[in-house]
Write a protein that holds these residues in place. Structure first.
Motif, PDB file in Angstrom:
ATOM      1  N   ILE A  59     114.673 -59.715 -27.984  1.00  0.00           N
ATOM      2  CA  ILE A  59     113.282 -59.269 -27.861  1.00  0.00           C
ATOM      3  C   ILE A  59     112.320 -60.407 -28.248  1.00  0.00           C
ATOM      4  N   ALA A  60     112.773 -61.267 -29.151  1.00  0.00           N
ATOM      5  CA  ALA A  60     111.939 -62.401 -29.581  1.00  0.00           C
ATOM      6  C   ALA A  60     112.040 -63.589 -28.625  1.00  0.00           C
ATOM      7  N   SER A  61     112.907 -63.485 -27.610  1.00  0.00           N
ATOM      8  CA  SER A  61     113.172 -64.640 -26.733  1.00  0.00           C
ATOM      9  C   SER A  61     112.108 -64.830 -25.659  1.00  0.00           C
ATOM     10  N   ASP A  62     112.032 -66.061 -25.144  1.00  0.00           N
ATOM     11  CA  ASP A  62     111.119 -66.350 -24.029  1.00  0.00           C
ATOM     12  C   ASP A  62     111.527 -65.571 -22.782  1.00  0.00           C
ATOM     13  N   THR A  63     112.815 -65.321 -22.627  1.00  0.00           N
ATOM     14  CA  THR A  63     113.296 -64.558 -21.465  1.00  0.00           C
ATOM     15  C   THR A  63     112.705 -63.146 -21.484  1.00  0.00           C
ATOM     16  N   TYR A  64     112.736 -62.512 -22.656  1.00  0.00           N
ATOM     17  CA  TYR A  64     112.151 -61.172 -22.759  1.00  0.00           C
ATOM     18  C   TYR A  64     110.651 -61.217 -22.450  1.00  0.00           C
ATOM     19  N   LYS A  65     109.966 -62.218 -23.016  1.00  0.00           N
ATOM     20  CA  LYS A  65     108.511 -62.314 -22.799  1.00  0.00           C
ATOM     21  C   LYS A  65     108.194 -62.471 -21.318  1.00  0.00           C
ATOM     22  N   LEU A  66     109.014 -63.259 -20.619  1.00  0.00           N
ATOM     23  CA  LEU A  66     108.811 -63.438 -19.182  1.00  0.00           C
ATOM     24  C   LEU A  66     109.082 -62.127 -18.438  1.00  0.00           C
ATOM     25  N   LEU A  67     110.145 -61.441 -18.814  1.00  0.00           N
ATOM     26  CA  LEU A  67     110.447 -60.141 -18.185  1.00  0.00           C
ATOM     27  C   LEU A  67     109.278 -59.178 -18.375  1.00  0.00           C
ATOM     28  N   ALA A  68     108.752 -59.110 -19.602  1.00  0.00           N
ATOM     29  CA  ALA A  68     107.647 -58.197 -19.895  1.00  0.00           C
ATOM     30  C   ALA A  68     106.440 -58.517 -19.005  1.00  0.00           C
ATOM     31  N   LYS A  69     106.117 -59.799 -18.879  1.00  0.00           N
ATOM     32  CA  LYS A  69     104.973 -60.192 -18.044  1.00  0.00           C
ATOM     33  C   LYS A  69     105.230 -59.887 -16.576  1.00  0.00           C
ATOM     34  N   ARG A  70     106.448 -60.150 -16.123  1.00  0.00           N
ATOM     35  CA  ARG A  70     106.745 -59.918 -14.702  1.00  0.00           C
ATOM     36  C   ARG A  70     106.771 -58.429 -14.368  1.00  0.00           C
ATOM     37  N   LEU A  71     107.171 -57.591 -15.317  1.00  0.00           N
ATOM     38  CA  LEU A  71     107.114 -56.136 -15.089  1.00  0.00           C
ATOM     39  C   LEU A  71     105.669 -55.704 -14.858  1.00  0.00           C
ATOM     40  N   VAL A  72     104.764 -56.204 -15.714  1.00  0.00           N
ATOM     41  CA  VAL A  72     103.348 -55.830 -15.592  1.00  0.00           C
ATOM     42  C   VAL A  72     102.754 -56.412 -14.309  1.00  0.00           C
ATOM     43  N   THR A  73     103.085 -57.658 -14.008  1.00  0.00           N
ATOM     44  CA  THR A  73     102.604 -58.280 -12.762  1.00  0.00           C
ATOM     45  C   THR A  73     103.034 -57.450 -11.557  1.00  0.00           C
ATOM     46  N   THR A  74     104.288 -57.004 -11.571  1.00  0.00           N
ATOM     47  CA  THR A  74     104.833 -56.259 -10.435  1.00  0.00           C
ATOM     48  C   THR A  74     104.181 -54.890 -10.298  1.00  0.00           C
ATOM     49  N   VAL A  75     104.130 -54.136 -11.393  1.00  0.00           N
ATOM     50  CA  VAL A  75     103.636 -52.750 -11.293  1.00  0.00           C
ATOM     51  C   VAL A  75     102.137 -52.704 -11.028  1.00  0.00           C
ATOM     52  N   SER A  76     101.400 -53.709 -11.507  1.00  0.00           N
ATOM     53  CA  SER A  76      99.949 -53.679 -11.358  1.00  0.00           C
ATOM     54  C   SER A  76      99.461 -54.385 -10.094  1.00  0.00           C
ATOM     55  N   ASP A  77     100.379 -54.991  -9.338  1.00  0.00           N
ATOM     56  CA  ASP A  77      99.977 -55.658  -8.100  1.00  0.00           C
ATOM     57  C   ASP A  77      99.437 -54.627  -7.105  1.00  0.00           C
ATOM     58  N   SER A  78      98.432 -55.041  -6.348  1.00  0.00           N
ATOM     59  CA  SER A  78      97.773 -54.089  -5.439  1.00  0.00           C
ATOM     60  C   SER A  78      98.733 -53.553  -4.371  1.00  0.00           C
TER      61      SER A  78
END
Ligand code: ZN
Length: 191
Positions: A59-78
């Motif tokens: 959870i503290a890893s950069d991989t998790y942080k990237l996953l979290a951002k990409r989830l939001v990018t994906t779901v919030s894309d128009s």
């Protein structure tokens, strides 16, 4: 030989697999991830599998942080325009969901690692639901009016409990169901 027991109790921990790592690292934080759908056989099987907990280290890893951002990018894309997305919907069998918090100012998307629901209210609500993984359809589902969620705070790595109500509670119930391989179409409400 260790025996693996598959269950939906959400207590098993596992690290990102090689395939999951390559999926997460296939783009940057502004890149959409492909959303799996029941129209594809391989996707459909994966959507039915239970997701694992993440370790604090992950959870503290950069991989998790990237996953979290990409989830939001994906779901919030128009082109997607969802209100929630669970990691297994992008091929990552880990207990992580992104939820639009309609109960907060500005309705921000927030990401919750190691989430589970620990209490469901006896009081119910019914409403129409759709799912990015079940294209072009919707249906009425009965859900608890409020739920208590438990998750790991990505900053402090402590377990946080929170009570959520109304429509936002519906999103949490829909998304955490994905972590147990359950789709809303399993729960269609009949009068
Ligand atoms: Zn869904």
């Amino acid at each position: 030989v260790a025996c693996t027991v598959i269950c939906s109790c959400g207590t098993r921990e596992g690290s990102f697999s090689k395939k999951e790592l390559s999926l997460i690292l296939s783009g940057d934080s502004s890149t959409l991830m492909r959303v799996l759908t029941v129209e594809n056989n391989a996707d459909s099987l994966l959507l039915r599998r239970p997701s694992l907990l993440l370790s604090e280290r992950e959870i503290a890893s950069d991989t998790y942080k990237l996953l979290a951002k990409r989830l939001v990018t994906t779901v919030s894309d128009s082109t997607v325009d969802g209100v929630g997305l669970a990691a297994p919907q992008v091929g990552i069998l880990k207990r992580v969901v992104a939820v639009q918090r309609y109960d907060k100012e500005g309705a921000p998307f927030e990401v919750y690692p190691n989430i589970r629901i620990t209490e469901y209210s006896a009081e119910k609500q019914t409403g129409r639901e759709g799912c990015l993984s079940v294209p072009d359809t919707s249906g009425i589902v009965e859900r608890a009016q409020s739920v208590v969620i438990s998750y790991t705070c990505p900053q402090t790595l402590e377990t946080v409990n929170d009570t959520v109500q109304g429509y936002t509670a519906v999103i949490f119930q829909h998304e955490t169901d994905h972590l147990d391989g359950v789709l809303y179409t399993d729960k269609l409400y009949c009068e």
